[in-house]
Design a protein around this motif. Structure first.
Motif, mmCIF file in Angstrom:
data_model
loop_
_atom_site.group_PDB
_atom_site.id
_atom_site.type_symbol
_atom_site.label_atom_id
_atom_site.label_comp_id
_atom_site.label_asym_id
_atom_site.label_seq_id
_atom_site.Cartn_x
_atom_site.Cartn_y
_atom_site.Cartn_z
ATOM 1 N N TYR A 40 0.839 -1.190 0.000
ATOM 2 C CA TYR A 40 0.000 0.000 0.000
ATOM 3 C C TYR A 40 0.871 1.235 0.000
ATOM 4 O O TYR A 40 1.925 1.252 0.633
ATOM 5 N N ARG A 84 -15.003 -3.543 6.378
ATOM 6 C CA ARG A 84 -15.350 -2.189 6.841
ATOM 7 C C ARG A 84 -16.615 -2.260 7.674
ATOM 8 O O ARG A 84 -17.530 -3.005 7.344
ATOM 9 N N LEU A 90 -19.756 3.424 11.814
ATOM 10 C CA LEU A 90 -18.732 4.466 11.679
ATOM 11 C C LEU A 90 -19.211 5.775 12.310
ATOM 12 O O LEU A 90 -18.454 6.440 13.010
ATOM 13 N N LEU A 115 -15.468 11.218 3.571
ATOM 14 C CA LEU A 115 -14.075 10.936 3.890
ATOM 15 C C LEU A 115 -13.975 10.970 5.410
ATOM 16 O O LEU A 115 -14.335 11.968 6.032
ATOM 17 N N SER A 116 -13.536 9.870 5.987
ATOM 18 C CA SER A 116 -13.348 9.809 7.440
ATOM 19 C C SER A 116 -11.848 9.884 7.721
ATOM 20 O O SER A 116 -11.033 9.383 6.954
ATOM 21 N N TYR A 117 -11.510 10.547 8.825
ATOM 22 C CA TYR A 117 -10.097 10.663 9.179
ATOM 23 C C TYR A 117 -9.926 10.757 10.683
ATOM 24 O O TYR A 117 -10.869 11.010 11.420
ATOM 25 N N ASP A 128 -8.871 7.728 7.145
ATOM 26 C CA ASP A 128 -9.327 6.390 7.506
ATOM 27 C C ASP A 128 -9.917 5.712 6.278
ATOM 28 O O ASP A 128 -9.568 4.586 5.940
ATOM 29 N N PHE A 129 -10.833 6.429 5.592
ATOM 30 C CA PHE A 129 -11.524 5.823 4.458
ATOM 31 C C PHE A 129 -12.181 6.915 3.630
ATOM 32 O O PHE A 129 -12.589 7.946 4.175
ATOM 33 N N TYR A 131 -15.226 7.219 0.574
ATOM 34 C CA TYR A 131 -16.266 6.461 -0.098
ATOM 35 C C TYR A 131 -17.178 7.411 -0.871
ATOM 36 O O TYR A 131 -17.567 8.458 -0.353
ATOM 37 N N TRP A 162 -2.249 10.531 4.098
ATOM 38 C CA TRP A 162 -3.212 9.614 3.479
ATOM 39 C C TRP A 162 -2.520 8.268 3.368
ATOM 40 O O TRP A 162 -1.924 7.933 2.358
ATOM 41 N N THR A 166 -5.461 2.302 -1.229
ATOM 42 C CA THR A 166 -5.688 1.282 -2.256
ATOM 43 C C THR A 166 -5.363 1.908 -3.616
ATOM 44 O O THR A 166 -5.077 3.101 -3.713
ATOM 45 N N SER A 169 -7.944 4.661 -4.218
ATOM 46 C CA SER A 169 -7.725 5.748 -3.266
ATOM 47 C C SER A 169 -6.443 6.517 -3.594
ATOM 48 O O SER A 169 -6.376 7.737 -3.412
#
Length: 193
Positions: A40, A84, A90, A115-117, A128-129, A131, A162, A166, A169
């Protein structure tokens, strides 16, 4: 030593490589029969992230809180994603228990992407993610969320990181103004008897 003391047949090695070291490290491990388990990339925001043209849609981005989440619907964010938690979980962990933050792209009070952080150090945020609902992908929502995340971090005097991106991402991170800083690689090797 590992085989004698741990009684294992497989060894797993994780490490980070900088851009100038990557090729020689891979070559060495391949020559010694290590196989890549996963890789990654991580990115750091080094640029001014936001252009004035980006904020045509600024009024569509909101930071979700425990107090305002009931103002929005999130049916488009309930896609089951392997490994997830659900979006509802979440929201509970990040907003109600205050273990992170979420910014969302909203139209007509409906969350189309988020966008989660988290704050990983006193002065560093980490994604974090990210979507975006299937039917709203490839129109720039993810990029806008990434730029907004970078801008929030900058305003709070934090570094926007960041990590563990993936392939998809990674593309969003680069479009959002982030630059590659390292690769996290996991190798494994079967041990001889």
């Amino acid at each position: 030593i590992i085989r004698k003391n741990m009684r294992c047949n497989t060894v797993l090695i994780n490490f980070n490589v900088a851009p100038n070291m990557y090729e020689e490290d891979i070559q060495y491990l391949n020559e010694n029969h290590y196989k890549i388990n996963s890789a990654y990339d991580s990115y750091i925001n080094c640029k001014n992230s936001v252009c004035e043209n980006d904020f045509i849609s600024e009024n569509h981005i909101v930071e979700l809180t425990a107090h305002n989440i009931n103002c929005y619907t999130y049916n488009d964010c309930n896609e089951k994603i392997q490994y997830r938690p659900s979006f509802e979980r979440l929201l509970d962990v990040f907003l109600c228990k205050e273990n992170g933050r979420i910014i969302a792209y909203v139209e007509n009070n409906c969350i189309l992407g988020y966008l989660s952080y988290v704050n990983i150090f006193e002065d560093v945020n980490d994604v974090d993610f990210i979507y975006v609902a299937n039917k709203y992908r490839n129109i720039g929502i993810g990029t806008l969320l990434g730029k907004y995340y970078a801008e929030i971090s900058k305003k709070e005097s934090r570094t926007a990181f960041w990590s563990n991106a993936t392939e998809i991402s990674s593309k969003v991170a680069i479009k959002s103004g982030f630059e590659w800083c390292c690769r996290h690689i996991s190798f494994y090797k079967e041990m001889d008897n």
